[in-house]
Every structure is written in structure tokens, then in C-alpha cells.
Design an enzyme around this catalytic site. Structure first.
Site, PDB file in Angstrom:
ATOM      1  N   GLN A   1       0.719  -1.077   0.033  1.00  0.00           N
ATOM      2  CA  GLN A   1       0.032  -0.119  -0.119  1.00  0.00           C
ATOM      3  C   GLN A   1       0.871   1.110   0.038  1.00  0.00           C
ATOM      4  O   GLN A   1       1.844   1.374   0.975  1.00  0.00           O
ATOM      5  CB  GLN A   1      -0.805   0.036   1.295  1.00  0.00           C
TER       6      GLN A   1
ATOM      7  N   SER B   1       1.692   6.925   2.276  1.00  0.00           N
ATOM      8  CA  SER B   1       2.731   7.983   2.936  1.00  0.00           C
ATOM      9  C   SER B   1       3.801   8.444   2.066  1.00  0.00           C
ATOM     10  O   SER B   1       4.099   7.792   1.115  1.00  0.00           O
ATOM     11  CB  SER B   1       3.377   7.207   4.057  1.00  0.00           C
TER      12      SER B   1
ATOM     13  N   GLU C   1      -7.268  -0.886   7.570  1.00  0.00           N
ATOM     14  CA  GLU C   1      -5.862  -0.670   8.124  1.00  0.00           C
ATOM     15  C   GLU C   1      -6.043  -0.626   9.663  1.00  0.00           C
ATOM     16  O   GLU C   1      -5.135  -1.511  10.480  1.00  0.00           O
ATOM     17  CB  GLU C   1      -5.172   0.345   7.653  1.00  0.00           C
TER      18      GLU C   1
ATOM     19  N   GLU D   1      -1.749  10.169  18.297  1.00  0.00           N
ATOM     20  CA  GLU D   1      -2.524  11.651  18.014  1.00  0.00           C
ATOM     21  C   GLU D   1      -3.512  11.593  16.870  1.00  0.00           C
ATOM     22  O   GLU D   1      -4.779  12.194  17.262  1.00  0.00           O
ATOM     23  CB  GLU D   1      -1.490  12.493  17.770  1.00  0.00           C
TER      24      GLU D   1
END
Lengths: 371, 411
Positions: free
Chosen positions: B131, B134, B249, B379
Site C-alpha cells: 500500500q 505515505s 488498516e 495523536e
């Protein structure tokens, strides 16, 4: 595998929430908080009895509804959410459970119908001083017919008619059943952290008492009662935690600072997300406890300790962070945050504190591994 | 509420166990330790062979529709298989991303011809997927992807760079998120494609990680041609496609890896306590921490059961599954940290021969920081819980209403 409540149990939950939103909640809890002369709300107690909640898990032959422990768990969550000021846990999770666990047919027939109808308020008297009680530390003495000793603090001991008392008998420990309205019993009402629930010091001087369960089996029985109560209290803790999260979330959406909703700041968002995670962990452990309780599974001692530890920690986190999210307003008497902050600590201690339960959890893991 | 297997579930569990016993070594055996020393090529080969057997035995794509070569069973059966597989040293890692995230996205967004080409081969372990989301400037902010694709006849031409691509060095295909229109808001100008990892212009460079491993890669695209029929979803709709992948995911990555409370407890039984008296397992402070880990690990496991129950009733898994990642990475880090510290001076040693048990905790200690980031940082996941579960307002967005090409970008 199916890891959820049934549709019937969910609709019981909805009904309970509707009723408690209407008839209980902070307003009712505050009337008890603000009046030192009372320690529970009689009208709410009466309505709860009329709806059959006190006897939800008591068999029909003893005047109960004969539902199961899962139904009781559902009710417990809603009562916790409403910070209900009634001696429900003492009477139902401790007193009635002790009777159902260890009582003779005659004892059950004599007491359970009165519990179910709301006529008898019951309590469970274990603690005698600071620190976690142990079989060796119990000083109260039962000689086969009379009881001597002091129990402090006893939750709802100020209003209860009957108590199940953990006492020494010979070299062992037994559970005994005591009528609190007799000459041999004196009560002293105690000031506590959470004045929305009554507490007392009970003193027994040659009080008439009868054994509950077998002689010398009292410590094991006491542990078994605590395990059952732990699961039910865990649901109250989950309900209270959830109420705190909802209060804080609602406030964060409607309070503005620096011309923004405070809930748009990550410091607040992450705080609320942490509360959510803690509640989910507590809820899942409580569900496991509910399953073990309702099926009398061998896993109950382990599951109960996990549910209790998770519930106590989650409620503390949620109650304190709810105040923090509300800022200065959260620290006022007028805003309800402190009702939950008080109740969080009461519930964490009522069946023994978190450190003792965490120790029990590890001990039970050791036992499970050894088996 | 019932924790026991139904008759059908018990039958399936027994079948799974028999299959696994016949095809994998039990966890903790010598073979497992040896398998860690396999080269990547050897490991991938073993994984492909294992995946083929799984597919033949009906244990691949357990929840996938029958027309996709799956077994069409409710999710609880996948949970049962995973529970049993976790007890063995099964080489299933290379397929986790492809079968867990990429191929389900392909199934959801492509036509029958495309599905016929890719799905069965992936399921049988013949082709491995990665995948590619990023980028160096688009980690948590995935929609800030700059890698671009420009239409050229029946093809698109991709240029740019992706990073943190797990397994790209042995993968055959990938799903890639690229910018196809920089003149609109950033979420609106993205498109998703299937890309052949062996195509000319694709260059894979392994990243040497802080943990010492080399599981991740940088992937460079230089004039890589992708046919338009490999597009997943409409042009400009890539973000919606990516959300489907990301939801899967979070279910997939949430799983725990590394030592848990059982392992540290085992260690503690043979480890001296901090006062020199008795064992660590008898130390009160340690026991309190251990209880917290039990509660978290059990709570996470049981939360997954609740999700599966909801799934089996036809409900969709919500953003609630984000809690797994928030719990697990820190949990692993804490356990490993405590285990290492408990050994005092000896905790420094990282040598499987001298201290085999300890090496696993070192591995976890060094791996956990990555786990806190992979698949969304703590976060970001807390933002997801706050915004999508609790309904709190979004962060102030400076990128709203601004074309991607006009957005400020720093390092």
C-alpha cells in the site's frame, strides 16, 4: 460466540434510562446531598421496588422477577449513570446475593421476598479499620448465637434493617445474619466523602445472630459475594464513567475560548479520547464479568477482579477529567461534576480498593496458570 | 451473551487447528527461532507456500464472498482462525497488508475483469501487494500527497516518491494514492491506482529502521505508466477510496505484536525482585503493574469480540476500532520497558544466546515506537475518536477552500 446483550436486555436498559432520567438524576441526588438528615431518596426507592428492580435476579418463588444477572447488570449501569441515591447495591448486590449464595431455604424464604418488595434494606459488613481486611484481621466474634464487635464503615448501615456480617467463629470465619433493629446493635452515622450514600459504624454487643452458610466457610463466601458485587459495581462504574464523558463532551462542544469551541483543541480532544478508551476497556471487562456471573463460569473470580480494576480506574479518570474539562465551573458546588467524582471513589472502595483487587487479579492469574 | 463456540464454530476451530498443526510449527519451538533468521527471499517463499495451502484448505479469505474465492463466512470465523493461527509460527506476515487492506479495496472499487485478474492470485499467495500512501511530506496528513499522475492517452504517468511502504521490496502490485488535480482542494484532487511494482520507473529503496530491521521502503516513481483501467474509483475520488483502505488498516494494525503479560510474568518468576528478596513476580509494585496490563490486554481482546459481534449482526465496524492502536503500542512499550529494567545491569545485553527471553523484550522495546506511528499516530487516532465517535469539532483547518497548489508547505 455472542458478546452483547440481547434485544430484550437492551430495551430494559432503555426503559431504565427513561425512568431514571425522569425520576432520578442529579436533582434527586442533590436533595440527599444537601440534607444531612437523609441518606437516600425514599420515593425513588419505592418506585424502583414497584418496578421489580430490587428482585430482578431473585427467583419468582421468593417474590422476585426471576430474570438473570445480565438484566441486573443492565440496571446497574443505568443506576450508576444516574448517581442514584438509594441503597440498591448494598441490598441487591451484597445482601441478596449473599442470601442466594449461602442462605438456607428458610433464610431465603424469610428475607428475599422482603428485599424484592423494598421492605428490607440490607447491607454487608466487612471492614473493621484502615487497610484491606483479611481472614486473619477479622475481630468481630460469633459464638453460634450472638455477635460481638465493631464494623466500620458499613455502606447503608445507617438505614439497613438487616446485615450480613463477616465474623470470626472459633478459629475460622463465618458469615452471620443480623437484625440491626435490636437492643444489641448500636449505629453511629458517619461523615463520608460521598454523602449521597449513608454509612455507619455498627457496634454489636451480644446481638442475636444466625449463621449464613456453613461454619468456617465465611471467608470463602465473603470472597464469592465480593466477586458477584464486583461485577455489578463495575457496571455502575461504567455507567458513571459514560455519564462523565457525555457531560464533558457536551461542555466541550458548547463552551468557547479564544473564539473557538474548546472541543476543537487537541488537548481537550485527546483527553476525551483517553476517557473513551478507558471506558471501552472497562466495559469489555465488565461484559466478560457479566457473562461469567450469569453462567456461573469458573472464570468468575478472574473476570470479576479484572472488571473491578478496570471500572475503578476508568471512573476515577473520567470523573477527574470531567472536572478539568469544565474548568473553574467544574469545581463549583452547583455543577454536577463533583457528584460523580465523589461516587467514583465510593464505588472504588465499597467492595475493597483497587490495589487489593489488582493483587487478587494477579493471584487468580497464578491460580489459573497452575491449574 | 455467550463466550462458548457454537457447534459450527467448534467444528471450524477443530478444522483450523488440524490444518495449522499439519502445516506450521508451534510458537516458541526451535523452528520459530530459526525462522527469524531466514533471509527475506526464503521467508517470502515459505509464506507463499503457506498461503497456497491456506487457500486450498479454505482458510484464505474466510469472510470474502464466494465469487471472490472466499468462503463467505461471518467474521467470527476469521477471529477463530486468527486465534488458532496465533498459537503457531505461521509465516502470514507478507500477506497481512495485501489481503487485509489492498485487495478488499480493489474488490470494492473495480470491475469484474480487474477482479478476475488480481483477486484469486492474491488469495492463493501467487502475488503479494503493498500500500503506497505515505510520503515524506504526507504522513499523518495523508491527503497532502504530492506524487502526481498526469493523463496521457489510455495511460496515466506517475512521478514522485512514497515512503514507509511495508514489504515493497518483495511485492508484485500496490495501490497508490496520487495527485491528479492540484487546482482543487487537497482532498478532491486525489486518485487511486493499481500499480505494477515491477514496471519500468519504479525504484524501491529499503529503509534501515531504528529497530535494526528493514521491513519498510522508499519507493520512487519516474514516468511510471499505469493504464487507465487500473484506476480505482473516479478521478479525484481517491480520498474516498483511501478511507476504505484506512478503515481496514486500523482493524488490521490494531493487533498486538510482541511480548504480552503472560511473557513478562513468565520472566518475572525467574527474576530476582528489586530488593534482592524473592522474585520479581512476588514484588508488590510489579504485581500492580501486571494487573494493569492484564486489564488492558483482556479489555482490548474483549473489545474486539464486541466488534465482531456487531459485524456478525450486519453492522459496519466504526471508528471505534481505533482504540486498539491507542492501547497496544503503549502497552507493548511499557511491558518491554519494565521487563528490561527489571533485569538491572543485565537488561543492557541484547544477545539471544546469552539471554534468549530478554531479546524478545529488546525487540519489542525497539519496535514499539514504530507501532505508535504506523497506521496513524496515537495523536491522529485520538483525533478520530474525538471527532468521529464523540462528535467533537474538527481542528481549525487552514487548508479548507484552498487549491492544493496554493497550500503552504514546509519541510
Amino acid at each position: 460466540m455472542n458478546f452483547d446483550f440481547s434485544d430484550d436486555q437492551k430495551s430494559l436498559k432503555d426503559e431504565a434510562r427513561k425512568f431514571l432520567t425522569d425520576k432520578a438524576g442529579a436533582k434527586v441526588t442533590r436533595t440527599v446531598l444537601n440534607d444531612a438528615a437523609i441518606s437516600y431518596d425514599k420515593a425513588l426507592w419505592k418506585s424502583v421496588a414497584e418496578m421489580g428492580w430490587l428482585g430482578a435476579a431473585i427467583p419468582e418463588e421468593h417474590g422476585g422477577l426471576g430474570l438473570g444477572r445480565l438484566e441486573l447488570c443492565v440496571l446497574a449501569e443505568e443506576l450508576g449513570r444516574a448517581v442514584a441515591p438509594i441503597p440498591f447495591s448494598s441490598t441487591v448486590y451484597f445482601f441478596a446475593e449473599a442470601l442466594m449464595l449461602a442462605g438456607s431455604d428458610a433464610q431465603k424464604a424469610a428475607h428475599l421476598p422482603k428485599v424484592a418488595s423494598g421492605e428490607t434494606i440490607g447491607c454487608f459488613a466487612l471492614s473493621e479499620g484502615p487497610g484491606a481486611p483479611t481472614a486473619a484481621s477479622i475481630q468481630a466474634k460469633f459464638d453460634g448465637s450472638t455477635l460481638n464487635g465493631v464494623k466500620i464503615p458499613v455502606t447503608d448501615g445507617d438505614v439497613a434493617g438487616w446485615a450480613v456480617v463477616v465474623a470470626k467463629e472459633g478459629s475460622g470465619v463465618s458469615l452471620v445474619l443480623v437484625d440491626l433493629n435490636q437492643a444489641g446493635v448500636t449505629r453511629e452515622t458517619l461523615k463520608t466523602l460521598d454523602p449521597t450514600r449513608g454509612h455507619a459504624k455498627l457496634e454489636f454487643k451480644n446481638a442475636k445472630a444466625e449463621r449464613l452458610g456453613a461454619a468456617g466457610q465465611g471467608w470463602e463466601l465473603s470472597e464469592a459475594v465480593l466477586d458477584r458485587a464486583a461485577v455489578l459495581l463495575a457496571f455502575e462504574q461504567v455507567g458513571g464513567s459514560q455519564a462523565c464523558l457525555e457531560m464533558a463532551t457536551d461542555y466541550a462542544k458548547n463552551r468557547y475560548a479564544f473564539s473557538r469551541q474548546i472541543g476543537s483543541f487537541q488537548a481537550i480532544k485527546h483527553k476525551l479520547a483517553d476517557m473513551y478508551v478507558a471506558i471501552e476497556v472497562a466495559r469489555s471487562n465488565a461484559y466478560y464479568g457479566a457473562w461469567a456471573l450469569s453462567t456461573e463460569a469458573a472464570e468468575l473470580p478472574f473476570a470479576a477482579a479484572a472488571a473491578r480494576a478496570a471500572g475503578s480506574d476508568a471512573y476515577y479518570l473520567c470523573a477527574k477529567e470531567n472536572i478539568q474539562t469544565h474548568g473553574g465551573m467544574g469545581f463549583t458546588w452547583e455543577v454536577d461534576c463533583h457528584l460523580f467524582y465523589r461516587r467514583a471513589k465510593l464505588l472504588a472502595l465499597q467492595a475493597g480498593g483497587p490495589a487489593a483487587w489488582k493483587e487478587k487479579l494477579v493471584k487468580r492469574l497464578e491460580q489459573r496458570n497452575a491449574a | 451473551m455467550d463466550f462458548n463456540d457454537t457447534a459450527e464454530e467448534a467444528k471450524f476451530r477443530a478444522e483450523a487447528r488440524a490444518f495449522l498443526a499439519a502445516n506450521c510449527a508451534p510458537k516458541g519451538s526451535d523452528k520459530e527461532r530459526l525462522s527469524r533468521r531466514l533471509s527475506t527471499d526464503e521467508y517470502v517463499k515459505a509464506a507463499k507456500a503457506y498461503q497456497k495451502k491456506k487457500a486450498e484448505a479454505g482458510f484464505a479469505g474466510i469472510t470474502w464472498a464466494k465469487e471472490q474465492g472466499g468462503r463467505g463466512l461471518p467474521p467470527i470465523y476469521a477471529v477463530i482462525f486468527n486465534q488458532e493461527e496465533a498459537k503457531f509460527d505461521a509465516p502470514s506476515q507478507p500477506f497481512a497488508i495485501g489481503l487485509g487492506m489492498c485487495v478488499p479495496t480493489v474488490i470494492a472499487f473495480s470491475d469484474d475483469a480487474t477482479k478476475d485478474r488480481y483477486v484469486a492470485k492474491a488469495l492463493r499467495g501467487e502475488e503479494i501487494w503493498c500500500q503506497l500512501f505515505s510520503e515524506p511530506g504526507a504522513g499523518s496528513d495523508v491527503a497532502a500527497s504530492k506524487t502526481k499522475a498526469v493523463r496521457d492517452g489510455d495511460d496515466w504517468v506517475i512521478n514522485g516518491q512514497k515512503v514507509w511502504t511495508t514489504g515493497a521490496h518483495f511485492c508484485d502490485f500496490g495501490i497508490v494514492l496520487v495527485r491528479t488535480n492540484p487546482d482543487v482542494e487537497k482532498h478532491k484532487g486525489l486518485t487511486m491506482f493499481i500499480v505494477d511494482m515491477k514496471a519500468p520507473g519504479v525504484e524501491v529503496r529499503p529503509i534501515h529502521q531504528a529497530s535494526g530491521g528493514r521491513e519498510f521502503n522508499e519507493v520512487y516513481f519516474t514516468d511510471v505508466r499505469v493504464p487507465d483501467k487500473n484506476r480505482l474509483g473516479e478521478p479525484g475520488m481517491g480520498w474516498n477510496v483511501a478511507l476504505v483502505t484506512l478503515m481496514n488498516e486500523r482493524l488490521a494494525v490494531g493487533g498486538s505484536t510482541g511480548p504480552d503479560y503472560a511473557e513478562i510474568f513468565e520472566l518475572a518468576r525467574n527474576m530476582p525482585g528489586p530488593t534482592g528478596q524473592g522474585t520479581l513476580a512476588q514484588d508488590e509494585a510489579f504485581r500492580q503493574k501486571l494487573a494493569d496490563w492484564i486489564v488492558k490486554a483482556e479489555g482490548y481482546k474483549l473489545s474486539k469480540f464486541r466488534t465482531m459481534t456487531a459485524l456478525s449482526r450486519g453492522q459496519t465496524p466504526g471508528p471505534e476500532s481505533s482504540i486498539g492502536k491507542v492501547i497496544n503500542a503503549n502497552h507493548l512499550m511499557d511491558i518491554c520497558n519494565t521487563a528490561i529494567e527489571s533485569m538491572d545491569h543485565y537488561g543492557i545485553i541484547n544477545d539471544g544466546e546469552l539471554a534468549p527471553m530478554e531479546a524478545a523484550f529488546h525487540q519489542g522495546y525497539m519496535w514499539a515506537p514504530g507501532l505508535r506511528i504506523a497506521g496513524g499516530t496515537d495523536e491522529i487516532l485520538k483525533n478520530i475518536i474525538a471527532e468521529r465517535v464523540l462528535g467533537l469539532p474538527q481542528d481549525v483547518r487552514v487548508d479548507k477552500g484552498v487549491a492544493f497548489k496554493d497550500l503552504p508547505s514546509g519541510r
